[in-house]
Enzyme design. Structure first.
Site, PDB file in Angstrom:
ATOM      1  N   ASP A 144       0.833  -1.209   0.000  1.00  0.00           N
ATOM      2  CA  ASP A 144       0.000   0.000   0.000  1.00  0.00           C
ATOM      3  C   ASP A 144       0.868   1.260   0.000  1.00  0.00           C
ATOM      4  O   ASP A 144       1.899   1.325   0.680  1.00  0.00           O
ATOM      5  CB  ASP A 144      -0.900   0.032   1.239  1.00  0.00           C
ATOM      6  CG  ASP A 144      -2.003  -1.005   1.170  1.00  0.00           C
ATOM      7  OD1 ASP A 144      -2.121  -1.681   0.140  1.00  0.00           O
ATOM      8  OD2 ASP A 144      -2.731  -1.138   2.170  1.00  0.00           O
ATOM      9  N   TYR A 190     -11.237  -2.489  -3.603  1.00  0.00           N
ATOM     10  CA  TYR A 190     -10.603  -2.727  -2.298  1.00  0.00           C
ATOM     11  C   TYR A 190     -11.277  -1.887  -1.211  1.00  0.00           C
ATOM     12  O   TYR A 190     -11.399  -0.665  -1.364  1.00  0.00           O
ATOM     13  CB  TYR A 190      -9.116  -2.376  -2.405  1.00  0.00           C
ATOM     14  CG  TYR A 190      -8.303  -2.685  -1.180  1.00  0.00           C
ATOM     15  CD1 TYR A 190      -7.977  -3.993  -0.854  1.00  0.00           C
ATOM     16  CD2 TYR A 190      -7.850  -1.656  -0.346  1.00  0.00           C
ATOM     17  CE1 TYR A 190      -7.221  -4.271   0.275  1.00  0.00           C
ATOM     18  CE2 TYR A 190      -7.093  -1.923   0.785  1.00  0.00           C
ATOM     19  CZ  TYR A 190      -6.781  -3.236   1.089  1.00  0.00           C
ATOM     20  OH  TYR A 190      -6.038  -3.513   2.215  1.00  0.00           O
TER      21      TYR A 190
END
Length: 523
Positions: free
Chosen positions: A17, A230
């Site tokens: 991320d 997501y």
């Protein structure tokens, strides 16, 4: 597995991320590798991961060393959370002879619930009256409330004595005159796309789902059904580069809106407001048969479609009337829908704007009949108990936790018996209340400290402070923790009986199996 792959590689690209915690995960794996590392680079994007975006960011990967300060910021967060949490948890647990968990994020969150409960307990209701006048114009009834402009707060509230006096004056008066009309066309843009926190709040409000439950469902929609993006995101926006992808999705869900993907501006597409991930959006139709999954999917899909629809437009009207010789104005308000726009998606669940009815056609100088005057007595109400919806809102506003951790913080408070669920509300237990009262004005229970920490952690990264920033921050945390331990080492903490009915039943069963004669269910 990753170590084995590193040994075979001539280049490493970190693609976790694009944020602090993603950096920490990757660095800890790389630091635990015993051999020499090949050249390391960083893939960094918050855009939707289309093939073009992936290729562009692989081609433009920057040296990993440029993100060292982000790693040190993450390491400072990890170490400081542990140092404060482990020392104060151990201190209070020894004093209370049970688990008394204390933490930088969970304790200020508990404080929000405890303080609200105390506020409600200490609230004293006060009686008041609204003076409601029913008018009649061309056979159409509408309501107005007497207002006293000299009252700064709540000009439509009166004591019973005031109400009685005003009603005596008003009742004999047959007519009122319209003295002024204020009309304003108002527009409401579509609500933002969902971040995880916004989705959890909406699901709690509409369906009563817990934050944990909503995250699990959203994760299943993403991972198992592959029909949404997501979910663990704090962003409410999409990237500029996503317009073509969005146009394709609109063709799938609402073809007439597809051209809007190219014209809608920063309300939806704003690179500057992206964090680790973009907002949650639908990627395909849901084909499962789970009602809870469908509920969450429909929330996500409708918010996405609504984002490209027209504004909700309505006319807001405020009418002032006078009924001479009565000298206080009577105010009547109403709304008229001009265009539903995006609200047409929610027509069955949305109330009239502000809950106000449409007024009859009125003009300045019109005379209307007064058909009734009433003064129903009410009591002032305490603030509402905190729900998961409102708590998540406070946590987001105060920067407590992240979208991915807020549900687990609430569950931790439940599992340590600091709070309990009472229908839709969250209430503090005696144990939770005692912890916050014992901590008093300690910074550990104050959300401001968490906010200050977050700012300092951000500075390590943004000001490129590197390892020196980590060392300086941790030194401050050590000093803070030592002072708190000294402050609380002599406090007394009550031992609370935490046994649930299931625990007591198990204890009875075990006592019987072991022929224990000294079992006491009160102990």
């Amino acid at each position: 597995t990753i170590h084995r792959l590193i040994s075979k590689s001539h280049k490493i690209i970190v693609a976790t991320d694009a944020g602090r915690e993603g950096e920490l995960i990757a660095r800890e794996i790389l630091l635990s590798y015993k051999g020499g590392l090949p050249p390391c680079f960083r893939f960094w994007t918050s855009e939707a991961l289309t093939p073009g975006v992936v290729q562009k960011n692989i081609d433009n990967a920057k040296p990993l060393a440029e993100f060292d300060s982000l790693f040190y910021s993450a390491k400072a967060r990890q170490i400081s959370d542990w140092v404060v949490g482990i020392n104060l948890t151990r201190l209070f647990s020894i004093k209370g002879n049970a688990l008394w968990s204390v933490g930088r994020v969970q304790t200020p969150t508990l404080s929000l619930i405890v303080n609200r409960d105390i506020e409600i307990e200490q609230f004293t209701p006060t009686p008041f009256s609204n003076i409601v006048v029913t008018f009649l114009k061309d056979g159409v009834q509408f309501l107005g409330k007497v207002n006293d402009p000299s009252k700064e707060n709540y000009p439509d509230r009166f004591t019973s004595e005031e109400a009685k006096k005003h009603i005596e004056m008003l009742k004999p008066i047959p007519f009122a005159t319209v003295t002024s009309i204020q009309q304003e066309e108002k527009r409401k843009a579509p609500p933002p796309l969902y971040s995880l926190t916004l989705l959890q709040r909406a699901a709690n409000r509409k369906f009563g789902y817990s934050a944990k439950e909503t995250l699990e469902i959203a994760q299943a929609l993403y991972e198992k059904h592959k029909c949404t993006s997501y979910p663990r995101t704090e962003s409410r926006h999409l990237a500029e580069s996503s317009r073509d992808m969005v146009q394709g999705l609109l063709k799938l869900f609402q073809p007439a809106l597809a051209p809007k993907a190219l014209s809608v501006g920063k309300r939806v597409f704003d690179d500057a407001k992206l964090t680790d991930h973009h907002a949650i959006i639908p990627l395909n139709h849901y084909s499962g048969d789970d009602s809870r999954e469908r509920n969450i999917y429909e929330l996500i899909k409708n918010a996405f479609i609504a984002a490209f629809m027209d504004d909700f437009v309505f006319e807001s009207t405020r009418v002032s009337l006078e009924a001479k010789p009565f000298n206080l104005p009577i105010i009547s308000s109403g709304n008229r829908v001009i265009s539903l726009g995006w609200k047409s998606l929610y027509i069955n669940e949305e109330k009239d704007e502000n809950g106000e009815d449409e007024l009859p056609k009125l003009e300045q100088g019109n005379t209307v009949s007064i058909s009734e005057v009433q003064a129903p007595e009410s009591m002032t109400k305490p603030p509402a108990f905190i729900t998961e919806d409102s708590l998540l809102g406070f946590m987001e506003k105060l920067n407590l936790g992240t979208p991915a951790t807020r549900d687990s913080i609430i569950e931790k408070l439940l599992s340590t018996n600091y709070i309990l669920r009472d229908k839709k509300t969250l209430r503090a237990t005696p144990k939770g209340k005692e912890l916050i009262l014992k901590l008093g004005d300690s910074a550990v229970a104050n959300a401001e400290m968490t906010s200050q920490w977050e700012n300092s952690l951000d500075e390590i990264y943004k000001q490129k402070k590197g390892k020196a920033g980590l060392i300086g921050f941790i030194e401050q945390i050590h000093q803070f923790t030592q002072s708190e331990v000294v402050r609380f080492k002599n406090i007394e903490v009550t031992s609370h009986n935490l046994a649930t009915p299931k625990m007591v039943a198990l204890a009875k069963k075990l006592a019987k199996e072991n022929n224990a004669k000294d079992f006491d269910k009160k102990n």
